[in-house]
Design an enzyme around this catalytic site. Structure first.
Site, PDB file in Angstrom:
ATOM      1  N   CYS A 210       0.811  -1.181  -0.014  1.00 38.73           N
ATOM      2  CA  CYS A 210       0.094  -0.019  -0.026  1.00 38.73           C
ATOM      3  C   CYS A 210       0.919   1.235   0.135  1.00 38.73           C
ATOM      4  O   CYS A 210       1.119   1.887   0.720  1.00 38.73           O
ATOM      5  CB  CYS A 210      -0.894  -0.174   1.261  1.00 38.73           C
ATOM      6  SG  CYS A 210      -1.841  -1.434   1.349  1.00 38.73           S
ATOM      7  N   ALA A 211       1.687   1.466  -1.097  1.00 34.55           N
ATOM      8  CA  ALA A 211       2.818   2.449  -1.106  1.00 34.55           C
ATOM      9  C   ALA A 211       2.245   3.888  -1.058  1.00 34.55           C
ATOM     10  O   ALA A 211       3.008   4.628  -0.635  1.00 34.55           O
ATOM     11  CB  ALA A 211       3.563   2.183  -2.259  1.00 34.55           C
ATOM     12  N   GLY A 214       4.623   6.823  -1.681  1.00 33.52           N
ATOM     13  CA  GLY A 214       5.873   6.174  -1.590  1.00 33.52           C
ATOM     14  C   GLY A 214       6.807   6.852  -0.200  1.00 33.52           C
ATOM     15  O   GLY A 214       7.859   6.654  -0.386  1.00 33.52           O
ATOM     16  N   GLY A 215       6.178   7.523   0.489  1.00 29.08           N
ATOM     17  CA  GLY A 215       6.886   7.720   1.611  1.00 29.08           C
ATOM     18  C   GLY A 215       7.744   6.874   2.592  1.00 29.08           C
ATOM     19  O   GLY A 215       8.920   7.004   2.679  1.00 29.08           O
ATOM     20  N   ASP A 282       0.940  -1.025   4.874  1.00 24.51           N
ATOM     21  CA  ASP A 282       0.608   0.098   5.779  1.00 24.51           C
ATOM     22  C   ASP A 282      -0.878   0.214   5.098  1.00 24.51           C
ATOM     23  O   ASP A 282      -1.107   0.958   4.107  1.00 24.51           O
ATOM     24  CB  ASP A 282       1.598   1.290   5.272  1.00 24.51           C
ATOM     25  CG  ASP A 282       1.336   2.549   5.853  1.00 24.51           C
ATOM     26  OD1 ASP A 282       0.426   2.376   6.841  1.00 24.51           O
ATOM     27  OD2 ASP A 282       1.696   3.433   5.632  1.00 24.51           O
ATOM     28  N   CYS A 335      -2.197   4.032  10.805  1.00 19.29           N
ATOM     29  CA  CYS A 335      -1.760   5.045  11.811  1.00 19.29           C
ATOM     30  C   CYS A 335      -3.161   5.268  12.570  1.00 19.29           C
ATOM     31  O   CYS A 335      -4.033   6.301  12.328  1.00 19.29           O
ATOM     32  CB  CYS A 335      -1.674   6.431  10.891  1.00 19.29           C
ATOM     33  SG  CYS A 335      -2.743   6.136   9.389  1.00 19.29           S
TER      34      CYS A 335
END
Length: 396
Positions: A210-211, A214-215, A282, A335
């Site tokens: 789940c890029a 791209g962080g 993520d 998060c």
């Protein structure tokens, strides 16, 4: 603009933000930016004042208000200088009527508070809405944290994040030439901890399922010295397209991207099944750990939206697990501080996948608290966004 006109403008913007929260519309920052474009006569002082009113009200009011006026009236009760500005002037708000309703204040509605992980007590509440600092991550490919210390001496090192440097909120770091040179990225400490927890190494094959933009993909590339093969995936074309120019700026050359069709992720990753040394999931979530940065997310979360997130998280965990090589590792991250998205989600995964085990001891000493089979990071305890992490090892 007069001070009263600024208050009225804030009321109108809050109306739009509350409506978008209820309907799943644009985020608050986008709504504010559009409102300012429509009011080009507003000067920089006007914009700062209006933004202050809007976000002070969002942080104060616990759920989407019936109107922007109700939110600003609640703010006027704690910022007494605002009440006289409800003066009925030409561009100002109408006078306050006796007994006029105010929006309810607090961290969140009781039903939402009840969903928090048991580790999140009242001692965390103030920190969850406090303004977040600006965290930077040095790009190891062409910089180090000492370089950031020299560039931004007003900052401080981030404990437990060897590449992290913390600056005051609203620092214009991305305007520094070093950003264009790819020497650092803006990234909250929690995301830096999560990227490091993947335990990636040079020479490995890695999937970031789940890029997004791209962080964390770039953080993993930095940690491996641009010496691991990384596949960055997402179902959102616009977000995934942000990665290529960011990677070029950072000097990262071993990232491939793959746009996935929703519902066809497994089939489209068949060539990676059982061969990834590391998989990062993520997953999309409530964002309840990021209220410091996006306080209007409290206004957006509904039972139906949470249920959709939970279903997506379970699906992505299973897709990610199929990609992991024997004795490889999967890092699940959200998060969120909601127990059903964190510890309960991982417990369910372990129950339906015998042989998988949960790792321990992968966070720096003193960071995070054990939450079921994973760890929970919180703003007050860890000075970062709220994050749940669980690192899982596949059977041999």
């Amino acid at each position: 603009m007069t001070p009263a006109a600024r208050v009225q403008t804030a009321i109108e913007i809050l109306d739009a933000i509350a409506a978008a929260a209820r309907e799943g519309g644009a985020p608050a920052d986008a709504i504010f930016a559009e409102a300012m474009r429509a009011r080009r006569y507003a000067g920089s002082k006007d914009r700062r004042a209006i933004r202050g009113h809007v976000y002070d009200a969002i942080r104060l009011v616990r759920s989407a208000p019936v109107s922007g006026r109700a939110a600003m009236l609640a703010l006027a009760e704690v910022q007494s200088e605002l009440a006289p500005l409800f003066d009925g002037s030409a561009y100002g708000p109408a006078p306050i009527a006796p007994g006029e309703a105010r929006a309810e204040t607090g961290l969140a509605a009781p039903a939402l508070l009840d969903l928090f992980d048991p580790l999140v007590g009242e001692s965390e509440h103030d920190a969850m809405l406090a303004r977040a600092p600006l965290d930077l991550r040095a790009n190891r490919i062409n910089a180090a944290r000492d370089d950031l210390a020299a560039l931004f001496p007003e900052g401080e090192a981030i404990s437990g994040a060897p590449d992290g440097w913390r600056l005051p909120a609203e620092t214009a770091a991305v305007q520094h030439p070093a950003y264009a040179e790819g020497r650092f990225e803006v990234q909250d400490a929690a995301s830096q901890y999560a990227s490091a927890a993947l335990d990636a190494a040079p020479g490995q094959a890695i999937v970031d399922l789940c890029a997004g933009g791209g962080g964390k993909t770039l953080a993993i590339a930095s940690l491996t010295g641009n010496a691991a093969d990384i596949l960055a995936c997402d179902t959102n074309r616009a977000r995934l397209q942000q990665l290529a120019p960011r990677a070029e700026r950072a000097g990262v050359t071993r990232i491939a991207t793959r746009l996935l069709n929703p519902g066809q992720e497994g089939a489209m990753l068949a060539d990676w099944q059982g061969r990834a040394d590391r998989v990062f999931v993520d997953a999309p979530c409530s964002g309840s750990g990021t209220w410091r940065r996006s306080p209007e997310l409290r206004w957006r979360l509904t039972p139906a939206r949470l249920d959709r997130h939970l279903a997506d998280q379970a699906k992505l965990l299973d897709i990610g697990a199929d990609l992991v090589a024997p004795d490889g590792k999967l890092l699940y991250a959200v998060c969120s501080i909601i127990a059903r998205e964190g510890r309960a989600q991982v417990d369910d995964f372990l129950n339906r996948n015998p042989g998988w085990t949960a790792d321990t001891g992968y966070l720096p000493v003193g960071l995070g608290r054990t939450a079921g089979a994973g760890f929970l990071l919180t703003p007050a305890h860890d000075r970062c966004d709220g994050f749940f992490l669980a690192r899982l090892t596949s059977p041999c």
